[in-house]
Every structure is written in structure tokens, then in C-alpha cells.
Design an enzyme around this catalytic site. Sequence first.
Site, short mmCIF file in Angstrom:
data_model
loop_
_atom_site.label_atom_id
_atom_site.label_comp_id
_atom_site.label_asym_id
_atom_site.label_seq_id
_atom_site.Cartn_x
_atom_site.Cartn_y
_atom_site.Cartn_z
N LYS A 101 -2.11 -1.49 -3.84
CA LYS A 101 -3.01 -0.35 -3.76
C LYS A 101 -2.22 0.94 -3.78
O LYS A 101 -1.24 1.02 -3.04
CB LYS A 101 -3.79 -0.45 -2.45
N LYS A 159 0.71 10.24 5.59
CA LYS A 159 0.88 8.85 6.02
C LYS A 159 2.20 8.26 5.54
O LYS A 159 2.36 7.05 5.46
CB LYS A 159 -0.33 8.02 5.54
N SER A 181 -10.38 5.28 -4.72
CA SER A 181 -11.37 6.34 -4.90
C SER A 181 -10.95 7.38 -5.95
O SER A 181 -11.77 7.82 -6.75
CB SER A 181 -11.63 7.02 -3.56
N LYS A 223 0.85 -1.19 0.00
CA LYS A 223 0.00 0.00 0.00
C LYS A 223 0.88 1.24 0.00
O LYS A 223 1.70 1.44 0.90
CB LYS A 223 -0.91 0.00 1.23
N TYR A 233 -15.07 0.53 -7.05
CA TYR A 233 -16.38 1.17 -6.85
C TYR A 233 -17.26 0.99 -8.09
O TYR A 233 -18.46 1.23 -8.03
CB TYR A 233 -16.20 2.66 -6.52
N ARG A 290 -11.12 9.67 1.72
CA ARG A 290 -11.04 10.36 3.01
C ARG A 290 -12.23 11.31 3.17
O ARG A 290 -12.71 11.51 4.29
CB ARG A 290 -9.69 11.08 3.16
N1 LIG Z 1 -7.23 2.74 6.33
C1 LIG Z 1 -7.33 3.69 5.41
C2 LIG Z 1 -7.80 3.34 4.05
N2 LIG Z 1 -8.41 2.18 3.69
C3 LIG Z 1 -8.72 2.29 2.33
C4 LIG Z 1 -8.27 3.53 1.88
C5 LIG Z 1 -8.37 4.15 0.52
C6 LIG Z 1 -9.34 3.57 -0.42
C7 LIG Z 1 -9.69 4.47 -1.55
O1 LIG Z 1 -9.08 5.54 -1.77
O2 LIG Z 1 -10.63 4.11 -2.27
C8 LIG Z 1 -7.68 4.18 2.96
C9 LIG Z 1 -7.16 5.56 2.87
C10 LIG Z 1 -5.87 5.93 3.44
O3 LIG Z 1 -4.96 5.11 3.59
O4 LIG Z 1 -5.75 7.09 3.76
#
Ligand SMILES: NCc1[nH]cc(CCC(=O)O)c1CC(=O)O
Length: 331
Positions: free
Chosen positions: A257, A226, A283, A203, A321, A213
Site C-alpha cells: 500500500k 507518519k 484514496s 505500507k 473504491y 484522511r
Molecule cells: N490507519 C490509517 C489508514 N488506514 C488506511 C489508510 C489509507 C487508505 C486510503 O488512502 O485509501 C490509512 C491512512 C494513513 O495511514 O494515514
Amino acid sequence: MATPIIAPFPASRLRRLRRSANIRAMVSETNLTPANLIWPIFVTEVPGADGEIASMPGVERLTLDGARRAAERAMRLSIPAICIFPHSDQALRTEDCARAWDPDNIGNLAIRAVKEVAPELVVMTDIALDPYNANGHDGLVVDGEILNDETVEALVRMALVQAECGADVLGPSDMMDGRIGALRAALEREGHKHVAILSYAAKFASAFYGPFRDAVGASGRLVGDKKTYQINPANRGEAIRCVARDLAEGADMVMVKPGMPYLDICRAVKDEFGAPTFAYQVSGEYAMLEGAIRNGWLSREAMLESLLGFRRAGCDGVLSYFAPSVAEMLA
Ligand SMILES: NCc1[nH]cc(CCC(=O)O)c1CC(=O)O
């Protein structure tokens, strides 16, 4: 892959096998079916917060009833799994994140609601503290530091409650070190040996999570970024090491991801380990494609093409999605 023998032109005319839909179908190397999809949904406990998410046109925060209807829709469309993301009351987000392991938090209520109406549907969850954290991080923050080991303990508590509520697949998305081993040991110890772990193993610290978010109400809260726990987008070797580590600790499946900018990682992970490999078309990827489609700049075919790309890159499935609309198109 064997090196194909290509006769010189005109003996070889590659267009012969592209002449009709049926001949193209005969030589199609990959396919996309609803079985390749995992549908992420957002569920809210806040009255009035349900409805469309501005930065994700076409995606809604659901009430518990909406989650039940989504589960039934997934079953009708032969989508095998959904993934639940909670949108919790802002006033109840705390620094100790205690609601993350409350059996009656909105995520856990949603697991039970979905299982009531669709017991066969695979229910995946998110393991990370951000939806319940006062400062929007996936881990516990003390004096500006994201604590690793203390967070892992909190994640284990969160996971056991989700398993108790009926989750089939846990998705640790937090990127703390050592969490897969800790989760697997706790699940074995506490009588949940059949609960699977789909690790968010590779990730990346990505700008493509912005709309998510917004969806979970973490945008205004996040202090800093992060980057001390998610992977630097420049690093491929590190991503491979993360996947190796998570598999060695007991992950049943692994995820890359975001998706589209990281297809090289998907291919490398599948080739290197051969484990069930998933990608998350996140997203921001959804927003850019759907935004362009709604403006008439792209056709809906672009959505199918993007998902086929994951299959070609070696992914067994994709969290997207687009899942329900794609499954409808494929039906
Ligand atoms: N635990 C956080 C989490 N779980 C899934 C997503 C993102 C999924 C998306 O953008 O569709 C995130 C966002 C992040 O790490 O800030």
C-alpha cells in the site's frame, strides 16, 4: 518464466493473436473478476456527516443503514469482502484512544450491522488508532513520540473486540513493530483462532492517503507526519523485510500500500513469498483516476486497466473504491 522461442519475421507475426476479441481472450494471461475485489467503505456515526466525500467524488460516508445496503450490494455483485473504516465523532477522540476498543464504537456497530444482513460476506476491519485518536496518529503519542509497545497492547484490545463483533479478517494498518505476533497470540488465546490477519505489511509513508484522511476526519488533526512508522517510499528491501517479518509472525495474507506507484513491490512480494498478496489502490489513486474520468480526460476503461495491472503484478486481489462500479461493469 521459460524463454519463449520467437521465429524471425514474417514467420512470427505477433499481431495474429490480436486480431479479434475472441482470439485475444484465448491468449489473455490474467483476468479480473469481482472475486479479486475488496470494497472499502466509510461509516459515520455523526448525524449529517453522511454523503459524498469532497476529495473522493462518488464515494460516500454511510450511515449504519447505508452500510447494510452496501453489504447487500456487495453480495449481489459477487464481491466477496468489504472493509469497514469508521468516521467517529470528533468530540469523542482522545489521547488514550479508548473508544478504539469500545464494543459500541461505530466501526464495531457496522461489523454487526453488516453481519446481520450478509452473514456470508467477509468483513475486514482496520486495526489502527487514528479514527479515535485526538492527534490523528495510528499509535499512542506521548511527548511527541509514537509509542510502539504500548500501542501494540492497545491494538490487541481493539482487535479482540472486533473479533468478538464478528470480523472475519483483521487489517492492522498501523505499522508498529511486533503487532502481528501479538495479535495472533491474543486471537489464539481468546478463542478466535479462525480470525485471519491481512497485514498491511508493506505500507509506505505516502502522500496518496490525503482523501482518506478527509473521509475519516483525521486531516485537520494529524500533528506532523507518519514517517517514523510507515516505510520510506524509496525503500524496496525494507518493504520485503517487513513482509517476511509479518509472515513469520503469523500473518495469513499481506498487503502492499499504496498500489499503482508500488507495483514493483507487489511483484517482488509475490515472487519472493508466494503468500496471498493484496494491494490497496488508495484514496489518492482513486481521486486522481475518478477526477480525470469525471472531467472527460480519461475513459472508464482506465479504471479496469489499473486493476488489471495489479493482477499482472501478481496480486490476488485489490482493495479499491472502484469495487462496486467495476463489479457492475464486469457483470
Ligand atoms: N490507519 C490509517 C489508514 N488506514 C488506511 C489508510 C489509507 C487508505 C486510503 O488512502 O485509501 C490509512 C491512512 C494513513 O495511514 O494515514
